[in-house]
Scaffold this active site. Structure first.
Site, PDB file in Angstrom:
ATOM      1  CB  ALA A  67      -0.881  -0.010   1.241  1.00 12.48           C
ATOM      2  N   GLY A 110       0.643  -5.164   0.781  1.00  9.52           N
ATOM      3  CA  GLY A 110      -0.508  -5.239  -0.123  1.00  9.52           C
ATOM      4  C   GLY A 110      -0.142  -5.855  -1.468  1.00  9.52           C
ATOM      5  CD  GLU A 113      -2.210  -7.958   2.643  1.00  5.99           C
ATOM      6  OE1 GLU A 113      -2.017  -6.761   2.292  1.00  5.99           O
ATOM      7  OE2 GLU A 113      -2.628  -8.257   3.772  1.00  5.99           O
ATOM      8  CD  GLU A 133       1.755  -5.811   5.565  1.00  6.06           C
ATOM      9  OE1 GLU A 133       2.575  -6.701   5.868  1.00  6.06           O
ATOM     10  OE2 GLU A 133       0.926  -5.941   4.646  1.00  6.06           O
TER      11      GLU A 133
HETATM   12  N1  CO8 Z   1       4.629   3.226  -0.433  1.00 10.68           N
HETATM   13  C1  CO8 Z   1       5.082   4.397  -0.916  1.00 10.68           C
HETATM   14  N2  CO8 Z   1       6.298   4.535  -1.512  1.00 10.68           N
HETATM   15  C2  CO8 Z   1       7.071   3.451  -1.615  1.00 10.68           C
HETATM   16  C3  CO8 Z   1       6.670   2.194  -1.124  1.00 10.68           C
HETATM   17  C4  CO8 Z   1       5.376   2.100  -0.513  1.00 10.68           C
HETATM   18  N3  CO8 Z   1       4.890   0.933  -0.049  1.00 10.68           N
HETATM   19  N4  CO8 Z   1       7.653   1.299  -1.374  1.00 10.68           N
HETATM   20  C5  CO8 Z   1       8.648   1.972  -1.993  1.00 10.68           C
HETATM   21  N5  CO8 Z   1       8.291   3.287  -2.142  1.00 10.68           N
HETATM   22  C6  CO8 Z   1       9.083   4.347  -2.772  1.00 10.68           C
HETATM   23  C7  CO8 Z   1      10.243   4.783  -1.919  1.00 10.68           C
HETATM   24  O1  CO8 Z   1       9.825   5.699  -0.943  1.00 10.68           O
HETATM   25  C8  CO8 Z   1      11.174   5.381  -2.943  1.00 10.68           C
HETATM   26  O2  CO8 Z   1      10.697   6.652  -3.288  1.00 10.68           O
HETATM   27  P1  CO8 Z   1      11.755   7.885  -3.441  1.00 10.68           P
HETATM   28  O3  CO8 Z   1      12.595   7.502  -4.631  1.00 10.68           O
HETATM   29  O4  CO8 Z   1      10.890   9.081  -3.685  1.00 10.68           O
HETATM   30  O5  CO8 Z   1      12.540   7.923  -2.183  1.00 10.68           O
HETATM   31  C9  CO8 Z   1      10.957   4.493  -4.167  1.00 10.68           C
HETATM   32  O6  CO8 Z   1       9.700   3.836  -3.949  1.00 10.68           O
HETATM   33  C10 CO8 Z   1      12.014   3.417  -4.321  1.00 10.68           C
HETATM   34  O7  CO8 Z   1      12.099   2.700  -3.101  1.00 10.68           O
HETATM   35  P2  CO8 Z   1      13.475   2.542  -2.273  1.00 10.68           P
HETATM   36  O8  CO8 Z   1      14.398   3.678  -2.542  1.00 10.68           O
HETATM   37  O9  CO8 Z   1      13.105   2.278  -0.847  1.00 10.68           O
HETATM   38  O10 CO8 Z   1      14.047   1.232  -2.972  1.00 10.68           O
HETATM   39  P3  CO8 Z   1      15.008   0.120  -2.324  1.00 10.68           P
HETATM   40  O11 CO8 Z   1      15.428  -0.744  -3.454  1.00 10.68           O
HETATM   41  O12 CO8 Z   1      16.072   0.769  -1.483  1.00 10.68           O
HETATM   42  O13 CO8 Z   1      14.067  -0.693  -1.307  1.00 10.68           O
HETATM   43  C11 CO8 Z   1      12.056  -1.867  -0.671  1.00 10.68           C
HETATM   44  C12 CO8 Z   1      12.991  -1.454  -1.817  1.00 10.68           C
HETATM   45  C13 CO8 Z   1      12.769  -2.847   0.262  1.00 10.68           C
HETATM   46  C14 CO8 Z   1      10.856  -2.562  -1.292  1.00 10.68           C
HETATM   47  C15 CO8 Z   1      11.621  -0.612   0.130  1.00 10.68           C
HETATM   48  O14 CO8 Z   1      11.156   0.364  -0.793  1.00 10.68           O
HETATM   49  C16 CO8 Z   1      10.527  -0.857   1.131  1.00 10.68           C
HETATM   50  O15 CO8 Z   1      10.785  -1.394   2.185  1.00 10.68           O
HETATM   51  N6  CO8 Z   1       9.279  -0.433   0.779  1.00 10.68           N
HETATM   52  C17 CO8 Z   1       8.151  -0.535   1.692  1.00 10.68           C
HETATM   53  C18 CO8 Z   1       7.647  -1.956   1.786  1.00 10.68           C
HETATM   54  C19 CO8 Z   1       6.519  -2.037   2.797  1.00 10.68           C
HETATM   55  O16 CO8 Z   1       6.666  -1.748   3.966  1.00 10.68           O
HETATM   56  N7  CO8 Z   1       5.319  -2.440   2.303  1.00 10.68           N
HETATM   57  C20 CO8 Z   1       4.136  -2.584   3.137  1.00 10.68           C
HETATM   58  C21 CO8 Z   1       3.324  -1.335   3.070  1.00 10.68           C
HETATM   59  S1  CO8 Z   1       1.937  -1.386   4.185  1.00 10.68           S
HETATM   60  C22 CO8 Z   1       0.804  -2.339   3.360  1.00 10.68           C
HETATM   61  O17 CO8 Z   1       1.011  -2.823   2.266  1.00 10.68           O
HETATM   62  C23 CO8 Z   1      -0.491  -2.574   4.063  1.00 10.68           C
HETATM   63  C24 CO8 Z   1      -1.412  -3.453   3.229  1.00 10.68           C
HETATM   64  C25 CO8 Z   1      -2.808  -3.441   3.737  1.00 10.68           C
HETATM   65  C26 CO8 Z   1      -3.654  -2.434   3.016  1.00 10.68           C
HETATM   66  C27 CO8 Z   1      -3.754  -2.668   1.521  1.00 10.68           C
HETATM   67  C28 CO8 Z   1      -4.443  -1.502   0.856  1.00 10.68           C
HETATM   68  C29 CO8 Z   1      -3.879  -1.186  -0.549  1.00 10.68           C
END
Ligand code: CO8
Length: 259
Positions: A67, A110, A113, A133
């Site tokens: 998400a 998500g 999921e 999460e």
């Molecule tokens: N939301 C918003 N932005 C994101 C997300 C995200 N989930 N994931 C990555 N991005 C963005 C980063 O902020 C970054 O943006 P910017 O260039 O502006 O800084 C860009 O994408 C690239 O990401 P990274 O620089 O972090 O890339 P890395 O290769 O260093 O890392 C990762 C990749 C490991 C995937 C890392 O981006 C990460 O940990 N992302 C978050 C993963 C996460 O926590 N996901 C769970 C989110 S909560 C959720 O899904 C709840 C689900 C239930 C509700 C469902 C409703 C839709």
């Protein structure tokens, strides 16, 4: 219809449609707007008689990294309840046509999921599945605790959900989460191939069979068997059942009408 966050391709000769999530700059984070478009596109394809199977994919780096955290960071409970994003997920659950996820790179939160909401998953060797999460102070909310547990069992699901640890494509295959793992340059072709195989089958039988398999998640065995039996009987009302069995006896390939 034009989409901002999706790319849609149709292969009319095969009865297959391909939906690509397209927010590459944020690893296909599932914003509310993206989810709105996605559900609308899937429902449109579901209603299109020319489409018999749907492939859902992202790009090589990410299927979807979850998400959109920027949209949730400051949300209140009241806002979350009023926005009620999960009713979109309920609509995905009601898509009747086979949905195949083609996953490369991250399928997290998500994103994992969403892949699990599909009927089958084809993964590239680079795919990583996870429910991280817990690392941002919450827990799965779009089916992760339920679908992951049913797919890979309590011990493995509990570890992934409580530690946020990602698993590799091969671990996911061994655990029963994905159908097959192929080199990254092949994952989309392989998913499309699987979609073509399904799309070449009699559509009503495919629809009722998918419905019956999904009931295994909802019903106790005796009720599930009853449900299966009724769908089985129902197919004897179709022209495709007559054609399929006649073609077998006449030793020729069947011609399906979807009737
Ligand atoms: N939301 C918003 N932005 C994101 C997300 C995200 N989930 N994931 C990555 N991005 C963005 C980063 O902020 C970054 O943006 P910017 O260039 O502006 O800084 C860009 O994408 C690239 O990401 P990274 O620089 O972090 O890339 P890395 O290769 O260093 O890392 C990762 C990749 C490991 C995937 C890392 O981006 C990460 O940990 N992302 C978050 C993963 C996460 O926590 N996901 C769970 C989110 S909560 C959720 O899904 C709840 C689900 C239930 C509700 C469902 C409703 C839709």
């Amino acid at each position: 219809m034009a989409y901002r966050f999706l790319l849609l391709e149709r292969f009319p000769d095969d009865g297959v449609a391909l939906v690509r999530l397209n927010r590459p700059e944020v690893l296909n984070a599932l914003s509310l707007e993206l989810m709105e478009e996605l559900v609308g596109a899937l429902e449109e394809l579901d209603a299109d008689p020319g489409v018999r199977a749907i492939v859902l994919t992202g790009n090589e780096r990410a299927f979807a990294a979850g998400a959109d955290i920027t949209q949730m960071a400051d949300a209140s409970v009241v806002r979350m309840v009023l926005v009620d994003q999960f009713q979109k997920w309920d609509r995905i659950k009601r898509i009747r046509k086979p949905l195949i996820a083609a996953v490369s790179g991250y399928a997290l939160g998500g994103g994992c999921e969403l892949a699990m909401s599909c009927d089958m998953i084809v993964a590239s060797e680079t795919a990583r599945f996870g429910q991280p999460e817990i690392n941002i102070g919450v827990m799965p909310g779009a089916g992760g605790t339920q679908r992951l547990t049913r797919a890979i069992g309590k011990a493995r699901a509990m570890e992934m959900v409580l530690t946020g640890r990602m698993i590799t494509a091969e671990e996911a295959r061994l655990a029963g989460l994905v159908n097959r793992v192929v080199p990254v340059e092949l994952y989309l072709d392989e998913a499309l191939k699987l979609a073509r195989e399904v799309a070449a089958r009699p559509p009503l039988a495919v629809r009722l069979a998918k419905e019956a398999v999904l009931k295994a998640f909802e019903l106790p065995l005796s009720a599930g068997l009853e449900f299966e039996r009724k769908n089985f009987y129902l197919l004897f009302a179709t022209e495709d059942q007559k054609e399929g069995m006649r073609a077998f006896l006449e030793k020729r390939p069947p011609v399906w009408k979807g009737q």
